[in-house]
Design an enzyme around this catalytic site. Structure first.
Site, mmCIF file in Angstrom:
data_model
loop_
_atom_site.group_PDB
_atom_site.id
_atom_site.type_symbol
_atom_site.label_atom_id
_atom_site.label_comp_id
_atom_site.label_asym_id
_atom_site.label_seq_id
_atom_site.Cartn_x
_atom_site.Cartn_y
_atom_site.Cartn_z
ATOM 1 N N LYS A 30 0.601 -0.879 0.084
ATOM 2 C CA LYS A 30 0.422 0.196 0.136
ATOM 3 C C LYS A 30 1.311 0.937 0.038
ATOM 4 O O LYS A 30 1.637 1.849 0.653
ATOM 5 C CB LYS A 30 -0.695 0.223 1.095
ATOM 6 C CG LYS A 30 -1.863 1.223 1.189
ATOM 7 C CD LYS A 30 -2.724 1.092 2.548
ATOM 8 C CE LYS A 30 -3.862 2.646 2.421
ATOM 9 N NZ LYS A 30 -4.499 2.582 3.884
ATOM 10 N N GLU A 53 7.252 -6.785 0.336
ATOM 11 C CA GLU A 53 5.898 -6.417 1.583
ATOM 12 C C GLU A 53 5.174 -7.879 1.710
ATOM 13 O O GLU A 53 4.683 -8.224 2.464
ATOM 14 C CB GLU A 53 5.408 -5.689 1.495
ATOM 15 C CG GLU A 53 6.307 -4.170 2.761
ATOM 16 C CD GLU A 53 5.490 -3.820 3.657
ATOM 17 O OE1 GLU A 53 4.501 -4.867 3.715
ATOM 18 O OE2 GLU A 53 5.377 -3.060 4.355
ATOM 19 N N LYS A 70 -2.002 -1.353 -4.151
ATOM 20 C CA LYS A 70 -2.653 -0.448 -3.711
ATOM 21 C C LYS A 70 -2.298 0.621 -3.754
ATOM 22 O O LYS A 70 -1.177 1.125 -3.145
ATOM 23 C CB LYS A 70 -3.662 -0.379 -2.214
ATOM 24 C CG LYS A 70 -4.542 0.367 -2.399
ATOM 25 C CD LYS A 70 -5.313 0.114 -1.075
ATOM 26 C CE LYS A 70 -5.720 2.354 -0.645
ATOM 27 N NZ LYS A 70 -7.192 1.484 0.043
ATOM 28 N N SER A 130 -10.746 5.440 -4.318
ATOM 29 C CA SER A 130 -11.167 6.690 -5.340
ATOM 30 C C SER A 130 -10.292 7.929 -5.832
ATOM 31 O O SER A 130 -11.250 8.397 -6.934
ATOM 32 C CB SER A 130 -11.325 7.298 -3.894
ATOM 33 O OG SER A 130 -10.191 7.806 -3.602
ATOM 34 N N TYR A 155 -15.237 1.156 -6.974
ATOM 35 C CA TYR A 155 -16.372 1.862 -6.747
ATOM 36 C C TYR A 155 -17.921 1.592 -7.698
ATOM 37 O O TYR A 155 -18.849 1.807 -7.589
ATOM 38 C CB TYR A 155 -16.113 3.555 -6.507
ATOM 39 C CG TYR A 155 -15.309 2.975 -5.257
ATOM 40 C CD1 TYR A 155 -16.048 3.417 -4.466
ATOM 41 C CD2 TYR A 155 -13.853 3.491 -5.260
ATOM 42 C CE1 TYR A 155 -15.078 3.241 -2.711
ATOM 43 C CE2 TYR A 155 -12.945 4.011 -3.719
ATOM 44 C CZ TYR A 155 -13.831 3.594 -3.297
ATOM 45 O OH TYR A 155 -12.628 3.731 -1.617
HETATM 46 C C1 PBG Z 1 -6.710 3.744 5.398
HETATM 47 C C2 PBG Z 1 -7.411 3.379 4.076
HETATM 48 C C3 PBG Z 1 -7.338 4.447 3.108
HETATM 49 C C4 PBG Z 1 -7.964 3.794 1.916
HETATM 50 C C5 PBG Z 1 -8.645 2.400 2.196
HETATM 51 N N1 PBG Z 1 -8.555 2.406 3.068
HETATM 52 C C6 PBG Z 1 -6.638 6.031 2.823
HETATM 53 C C7 PBG Z 1 -5.098 5.669 3.165
HETATM 54 O O1 PBG Z 1 -4.633 5.193 3.714
HETATM 55 O O2 PBG Z 1 -5.395 7.254 3.874
HETATM 56 C C8 PBG Z 1 -8.029 4.585 0.283
HETATM 57 C C9 PBG Z 1 -8.710 4.552 -0.389
HETATM 58 C C10 PBG Z 1 -9.164 4.812 -1.493
HETATM 59 O O3 PBG Z 1 -8.645 5.569 -1.654
HETATM 60 O O4 PBG Z 1 -10.374 4.221 -2.905
HETATM 61 N N2 PBG Z 1 -7.656 2.994 6.157
#
Ligand code: PBG
Length: 327
Positions: free
Chosen positions: A197, A234, A249, A275, A314
């Site tokens: 991530k 990781e 991600k 997102s 989404y």
């Molecule tokens: C943190 C989390 C995030 C997202 C999912 N889980 C945001 C971050 O790490 O700041 C982002 C998901 C997205 O942008 O659609 N729990």
């Protein structure tokens, strides 16, 4: 003019030939819908930066989950937005906390039809917005956070969650949570590790979706966008710690990492189309700059082609509908 023997266009001559030789498929069962549920709502609230996505009330959440199941979507990933936050994220492991009561409701509604999944991270529940608890110097305290995560894991498992999405990027989180779950008899609860991530600008719209309180950034725990090998490492560590599934991600800016992780581990690999990836295509389509449906489907197919066995998106319910109509 003499042509080469190899006429590659033969394989592209008609829709039926192209369909027969297409290497990558996309099916509703491979899609997971991330959803937001906010405490205290009686009707859904639109998220400005994610047109078409809402913060749900419990009732609207149940209805939307039923729609996803009806469309054949493989799972839903729930995120909770609490009314009150504190330094340790107490709402996260409160059995009456918004995410846990929503999970119970969703499991009752559609738990036989799809995989009910819950985000396991403290950031929505802390008043400082970080994914863990803070040490005296203001840094995120890894090992103290693991204690909060194990409490949260047990609360989510008790609420009936089938799969916990470990998105906090703390070291040792998979092993600690697996041990805690097994110790309480939750040996069947699946663990999805957000292994690779990245600290990403593409999470921008999500921060509005969960009303994030974060000042600063997550660069001391999420990966640097320049690092491919570290992402693979990781994933290998998470597989060794007992993750059932690993995730990369965001998706589209990290397709190289996704491919390499797919080749490195032997467990399922998922990707999260985040997102910002959603918002970019929606905004361009709203301006008439791209064909929305074609762009969405191409983006999802690319993520599958790069190596994702399933995709969090989404667009899950809508794309599942298109895939079914297209048959
Ligand atoms: C943190 C989390 C995030 C997202 C999912 N889980 C945001 C971050 O790490 O700041 C982002 C998901 C997205 O942008 O659609 N729990």
């Amino acid at each position: 003019m003499s042509f080469p023997e190899t006429r590659l266009r033969r394989l592209r001559q008609s829709a039926p030939v192209r369909a027969l030789v297409r290497e990558t498929s996309l099916e509703p069962r491979q899609l997971v819908l991330p959803m937001f549920v906010r405490e205290g709502l009686s009707s859904p609230v639109a998220i400005g930066s994610m047109p078409g996505v809402v913060q749900h009330s419990i009732d609207s959440l149940k209805a939307a989950v039923a729609d996803a199941a009806e469309a054949g979507v493989g799972g839903v990933m729930l995120f909770g937005v609490p009314a009150v936050r504190d330094a340790r994220g107490s709402g996260a492991d409160d059995p009456h906390g918004i995410l846990n009561i929503a999970t119970e409701a969703v499991v009752r509604e559609a738990g036989d039809a799809l995989v009910v999944q819950t985000d396991l991270c403290l950031d929505e529940f802390t008043d400082h917005g970080h994914c863990g608890v803070l040490a005296a110097d203001g840094s995120v305290d890894n090992d103290a956070t693991l204690e909060r995560y194990t409490a949260m894991a047990l609360a989510q498992a008790r609420a009936g969650s089938h799969l916990l999405g470990l998105s906090g990027m703390m070291d040792g989180q998979v092993a600690a949570i697996r041990a805690a779950l097994d110790g309480e008899g939750f040996t069947g609860t699946l663990l999805l590790a957000y292994a690779a991530k990245y600290a990403s600008a593409f999470y921008g719209p999500f921060r509005e979706a969960v009303d994030s309180q974060l000042q600063g950034d997550r660069r001391a725990y999420q990966l640097d966008a320049g690092n491919r090998r570290e992402g693979v490492r990781e994933a290998l560590v998470d597989e060794a710690e007992g993750a059932d599934i690993v995730m990369v991600k965001p998706a589209m800016a990290f397709l190289d990492v996704l491919r390499e992780v797919r080749d490195a581990v032997r467990i399922p690999v998922w990707a999260y189309q985040v997102s910002g990836e959603y918002a970019m295509i929606e905004a361009a389509a709203a301006n008439g700059w791209l064909d929305r449906r074609a762009a969405v489907m191409e983006s999802l197919l690319s993520i599958r082609r790069a190596g994702a066995d399933a995709v969090l998106t989404y667009w899950a319910t809508e794309a599942a509908g298109w895939l079914r109509d297209g048959r």
